[in-house]
Design a protein around this motif. Sequence first.
Motif, PDB file in Angstrom:
ATOM      1  N   LEU A  85      33.161  34.657  31.166  1.00  0.00           N
ATOM      2  CA  LEU A  85      31.869  34.075  31.502  1.00  0.00           C
ATOM      3  C   LEU A  85      31.848  32.583  31.176  1.00  0.00           C
ATOM      4  O   LEU A  85      31.303  31.781  31.940  1.00  0.00           O
ATOM      5  CB  LEU A  85      30.757  34.802  30.746  1.00  0.00           C
ATOM      6  CG  LEU A  85      29.323  34.429  31.104  1.00  0.00           C
ATOM      7  CD1 LEU A  85      29.070  34.625  32.602  1.00  0.00           C
ATOM      8  CD2 LEU A  85      28.337  35.264  30.303  1.00  0.00           C
ATOM      9  N   ARG A  86      32.468  32.204  30.057  1.00  0.00           N
ATOM     10  CA  ARG A  86      32.547  30.787  29.696  1.00  0.00           C
ATOM     11  C   ARG A  86      33.353  30.020  30.741  1.00  0.00           C
ATOM     12  O   ARG A  86      32.978  28.915  31.156  1.00  0.00           O
ATOM     13  CB  ARG A  86      33.171  30.647  28.315  1.00  0.00           C
ATOM     14  CG  ARG A  86      33.026  29.271  27.693  1.00  0.00           C
ATOM     15  CD  ARG A  86      33.696  29.195  26.343  1.00  0.00           C
ATOM     16  NE  ARG A  86      33.256  30.253  25.462  1.00  0.00           N
ATOM     17  CZ  ARG A  86      34.019  31.268  25.066  1.00  0.00           C
ATOM     18  NH1 ARG A  86      35.277  31.353  25.480  1.00  0.00           N
ATOM     19  NH2 ARG A  86      33.558  32.194  24.251  1.00  0.00           N
ATOM     20  N   ASP A  87      34.452  30.600  31.174  1.00  0.00           N
ATOM     21  CA  ASP A  87      35.272  29.979  32.213  1.00  0.00           C
ATOM     22  C   ASP A  87      34.516  29.880  33.531  1.00  0.00           C
ATOM     23  O   ASP A  87      34.620  28.869  34.246  1.00  0.00           O
ATOM     24  CB  ASP A  87      36.551  30.799  32.407  1.00  0.00           C
ATOM     25  CG  ASP A  87      37.353  30.353  33.606  1.00  0.00           C
ATOM     26  OD1 ASP A  87      37.974  29.271  33.543  1.00  0.00           O
ATOM     27  OD2 ASP A  87      37.364  31.093  34.615  1.00  0.00           O
ATOM     28  N   CYS A  88      33.740  30.911  33.842  1.00  0.00           N
ATOM     29  CA  CYS A  88      32.935  30.910  35.059  1.00  0.00           C
ATOM     30  C   CYS A  88      31.937  29.756  35.057  1.00  0.00           C
ATOM     31  O   CYS A  88      31.784  29.046  36.050  1.00  0.00           O
ATOM     32  CB  CYS A  88      32.222  32.255  35.189  1.00  0.00           C
ATOM     33  SG  CYS A  88      31.015  32.357  36.523  1.00  0.00           S
ATOM     34  N   CYS A  89      31.271  29.565  33.932  1.00  0.00           N
ATOM     35  CA  CYS A  89      30.281  28.484  33.839  1.00  0.00           C
ATOM     36  C   CYS A  89      30.942  27.122  34.020  1.00  0.00           C
ATOM     37  O   CYS A  89      30.407  26.241  34.700  1.00  0.00           O
ATOM     38  CB  CYS A  89      29.557  28.552  32.495  1.00  0.00           C
ATOM     39  SG  CYS A  89      28.430  29.956  32.342  1.00  0.00           S
ATOM     40  N   ALA A  90      32.113  26.950  33.408  1.00  0.00           N
ATOM     41  CA  ALA A  90      32.836  25.690  33.567  1.00  0.00           C
ATOM     42  C   ALA A  90      33.235  25.480  35.019  1.00  0.00           C
ATOM     43  O   ALA A  90      33.190  24.354  35.537  1.00  0.00           O
ATOM     44  CB  ALA A  90      34.071  25.675  32.665  1.00  0.00           C
ATOM     45  N   GLY A  91      33.589  26.566  35.702  1.00  0.00           N
ATOM     46  CA  GLY A  91      34.044  26.476  37.077  1.00  0.00           C
ATOM     47  C   GLY A  91      32.976  26.044  38.053  1.00  0.00           C
ATOM     48  O   GLY A  91      33.284  25.438  39.085  1.00  0.00           O
ATOM     49  N   ASN A 147      27.372  40.508  37.395  1.00  0.00           N
ATOM     50  CA  ASN A 147      28.143  41.648  36.905  1.00  0.00           C
ATOM     51  C   ASN A 147      28.346  41.584  35.399  1.00  0.00           C
ATOM     52  O   ASN A 147      28.287  42.606  34.701  1.00  0.00           O
ATOM     53  CB  ASN A 147      29.494  41.702  37.616  1.00  0.00           C
ATOM     54  CG  ASN A 147      29.377  42.133  39.062  1.00  0.00           C
ATOM     55  OD1 ASN A 147      28.408  42.777  39.445  1.00  0.00           O
ATOM     56  ND2 ASN A 147      30.357  41.772  39.880  1.00  0.00           N
ATOM     57  N   CYS A 148      28.596  40.371  34.884  1.00  0.00           N
ATOM     58  CA  CYS A 148      28.718  40.210  33.429  1.00  0.00           C
ATOM     59  C   CYS A 148      27.400  40.562  32.739  1.00  0.00           C
ATOM     60  O   CYS A 148      27.393  41.203  31.680  1.00  0.00           O
ATOM     61  CB  CYS A 148      29.119  38.773  33.090  1.00  0.00           C
ATOM     62  SG  CYS A 148      30.818  38.348  33.536  1.00  0.00           S
ATOM     63  N   ALA A 149      26.290  40.137  33.330  1.00  0.00           N
ATOM     64  CA  ALA A 149      24.974  40.455  32.759  1.00  0.00           C
ATOM     65  C   ALA A 149      24.745  41.965  32.772  1.00  0.00           C
ATOM     66  O   ALA A 149      24.143  42.520  31.846  1.00  0.00           O
ATOM     67  CB  ALA A 149      23.880  39.730  33.534  1.00  0.00           C
TER      68      ALA A 149
END
Length: 267
Positions: free
Chosen positions: A158-164, A196-198
């Motif tokens: 999720l952290r990587d997703c936000c950065a992306g 999906n993470c949520a």
Amino acid sequence: MRNVSNAFKERMNDRRDFYATAEITFADGTVKNLTKADFNIQGNSVIQGGATSSFPLGVLSSKQITLSLLNNDDKWEEYGFYNAQIKLATNYQTNEPDPESSDGFTPVIERLQEGIFTVITPETYGTTIEITAMDESYKTDKEYTSSIQFPARLDDALRDCCAGCGITLYSDDIPNKDFIIQKKPEGISFRDFIGNCAMIAGGNAIMDNYNRLKIITYDFSVFSDQEQAARIPLLKDFKPGLRLEAIDVEITGLQITGEITETDEEG
């Protein structure tokens, strides 16, 4: 959760004289401050939703604003609103006790920040200007990519997703953050991945009033003392940030499918 005074909480139940103010930063860096005199009396709204008419679970809920600005004197003629950033606030006057004033009260303006929004569609120009803007969830509406290797922990992914997609994660303290995502999802958007993470965390995602991604989970702790066979949660009382319609919803079980939720290749 918003921090407001007790006077605000008491008066907001029977008063409707709220008004909007805003700070607009245009794409060229120009800043304009809007007072209540700049807004048309109709055509203004703040809407938050997850693009679904059903019970929300596992969605990134977007907040969108529509503003109607007076333009009788063409004062906005030189401004282009596309890509402008709008900090919108709701204001309300309360009277705080003041023994030193002549009437025993001092007027105080309470201000609640509704959020920070970006104009991503051209404005409609005329005697009024119609502007539509959205929180930074719009940045997630593109194909999901990743810079990490899978299998990966939920919080790392999720952290990587936000950065992306260029957004900020509010906190790493996410329920089920140790869940292992076995494979990199394919053919989905960043928004889908966040949703999906949520879902795995037991709730939904929102952008807070400062455009930070936040996971809002349902609280089942009230059922912790019940017998296991009788644990059928009735979802009525939620943490701040979620609201149901008038009809209560009873959930007797949840099933999550898809590659993102695989924990065992053979399972």
